[in-house]
Write an enzyme that holds these catalytic residues in place. Structure first.
Site, short mmCIF file in Angstrom:
data_model
loop_
_atom_site.label_atom_id
_atom_site.label_comp_id
_atom_site.label_asym_id
_atom_site.label_seq_id
_atom_site.Cartn_x
_atom_site.Cartn_y
_atom_site.Cartn_z
N THR A 63 0.81 -1.22 0.00
CA THR A 63 0.00 0.00 0.00
C THR A 63 0.84 1.26 0.00
O THR A 63 0.48 2.27 -0.61
CB THR A 63 -0.94 0.01 1.22
OG1 THR A 63 -1.81 -1.12 1.15
CG2 THR A 63 -1.79 1.28 1.27
N SER A 110 1.45 -7.53 -0.33
CA SER A 110 2.18 -8.39 0.62
C SER A 110 1.72 -9.85 0.63
O SER A 110 2.52 -10.72 0.99
CB SER A 110 2.12 -7.80 2.03
OG SER A 110 0.80 -7.76 2.52
N THR A 144 0.90 -4.14 4.38
CA THR A 144 0.60 -4.39 5.80
C THR A 144 -0.04 -5.74 6.08
O THR A 144 0.03 -6.23 7.20
CB THR A 144 -0.32 -3.29 6.35
OG1 THR A 144 -1.54 -3.27 5.61
CG2 THR A 144 0.35 -1.93 6.28
N ASP A 145 -0.66 -6.37 5.06
CA ASP A 145 -1.41 -7.59 5.34
C ASP A 145 -0.53 -8.71 5.89
O ASP A 145 -0.96 -9.47 6.77
CB ASP A 145 -2.13 -8.08 4.07
CG ASP A 145 -3.33 -7.22 3.73
OD1 ASP A 145 -3.69 -6.35 4.55
OD2 ASP A 145 -3.92 -7.41 2.66
#
Length: 385
Positions: A63, A110, A144-145
């Site tokens: 992101t 990710s 971030t995942d």
């Protein structure tokens, strides 16, 4: 303005490398001139100022490098649309903190970060950062995942004492009030700060500094998402000045893994426990793993409560563990809390590690060819004996 001799700059750079200290290039703010310095590891710095520390940025996408035609979009954007140089150019303030060099490791969301990418990053960091006395630390930009998995992996595999900072964003670069630029500035600041040494890998986002060993994504949407709920933060950042709450300390039960001679990480699956769970999910995982590249498919169970599963599924676990001699780790889907150690010879309890971090640790231990007894002992250090 006086003409600058490229030959002079080149000779100065070579002399600096020979003396194991970087050359000083003046910052020119009213010119299009860019001073480029390439160090012995092939890292390209857009400036080299000997009064500043050196930091390497490894970019993987996510992101923080996302883009959308709608500047209000916080979902539905394209992750990894922007390259590392654009990210660095968007935050020129980092050049007041450190000399930075960027490496584009990948440019994906990710969930597409693979174990081979993680291995490559760990080896690059150990060689280009840890083994280089002129480097102060490193930053990894990441979606971030699965950020906490990468951060945990690097915490286990890069242990030279230099700050390894993993950073992301919850809003794409094209969004109003995008959080990525300031997060990146803070990450570089922490990576360059002497007080950040000997703390293992860290996650820096939203003015917080969190241990990678404990950090987890706790909210799918909000910027204040990465937290160590039970353990707390290592520190905070105010006006881009890091403040650590206590001296460097090693997390209890941390396992350090040397991956210099590791070429691949064995497959480890996570199975989520739920009511009416069927045993065939466990047997299917074993069958699919046996047919793949890896000889064995290791299993990670995200149990309810403190690692609990149904009676029939527990019987299936015992059958798989004894028949195939596979290490099976029990964790908890709750997000926090301990799966306590038992005397079981067929299962391994995860202690305070969540399923995704247990998966990373199990894969690393298997890559070191550890047996079930050694694996159980490693996990036991992360729980209450």
């Amino acid at each position: 303005m006086a003409k600058i001799s490229f030959k002079t700059i080149t000779l100065a750079a070579l002399a600096a490398v020979g003396n194991a200290s970087p050359v000083l290039y003046p910052r020119v703010t009213d010119s299009n001139i860019t001073y480029v310095f390439t160090n012995s590891h092939g890292l390209n710095f857009t400036q080299m100022n000997t009064t500043l520390p050196n930091v390497t940025i490894l970019a993987t996408g996510g992101t923080i490098a996302g883009s959308s035609a709608d500047n209000t979009a916080t979902t539905g954007y394209k992750a990894g649309a922007i390259g590392i140089q654009q990210l660095m150019d968007a935050v020129p303030e980092t050049l007041d903190i450190a000399n930075v060099a960027g490496i584009q490791v990948a440019n994906v969301g990710s969930p597409d970060v693979t174990s081979s990418i993680l291995l490559s990053m760990a080896k690059t960091l150990n060689e280009a950062v840890c083994d280089d006395p002129t480097m102060s630390g490193a930053v990894i930009t990441h979606g971030t995942d699965t950020l906490e998995e990468t951060a945990f992996f690097l915490d286990a595999t890069v242990n030279c004492g230099k700050p390894i900072v993993v950073v992301g964003a919850m809003r794409p670069a094209t969004a109003i009030s995008a959080d990525g630029p300031f997060n990146l500035l803070q990450a570089v600041t922490v990576a360059a700060h002497p007080a950040a040494r000997n703390r293992g890998a860290m996650v820096v986002m939203n003015d917080r500094i969190v241990s990678a060993f404990y950090a987890s994504k706790t909210n799918a949407n909000t910027m204040d998402t990465f937290k160590a709920v039970e353990m707390g933060n290592l520190g905070a950042i105010v006006s881009n000045k890091p403040y650590f709450f206590y001296p460097p300390v090693m997390p209890t039960g941390k396992t350090i893994v040397d991956v210099r001679n590791v070429s691949s990480i064995p497959r480890v699956d996570i199975l989520y426990s739920y009511q009416d769970m069927h045993n065939d999910t466990l047997y299917d995982a074993v069958d699919n793993g046996a047919k793949g590249v890896v000889k064995k498919n290791e299993i990670k169970i995200a149990g309810s409560g403190a690692g609990s599963v149904s009676s029939t599924f527990s019987t299936a676990i015992d059958d798989i563990a004894s028949t195939h001699s596979l290490p099976i780790v029990l964790s908890t889907r709750t997000g926090n809390g301990e799966v306590p150690l038992t005397e079981s010879t067929t299962t391994i309890e995860s202690g305070f590690l969540n399923p995704q971090k247990s998966r990373i640790l199990l894969g690393l231990l298997l890559a070191e060819h550890k047996g079930s007894k050694e694996i159980k002992e490693a996990f036991a250090k992360i729980g209450i004996a």
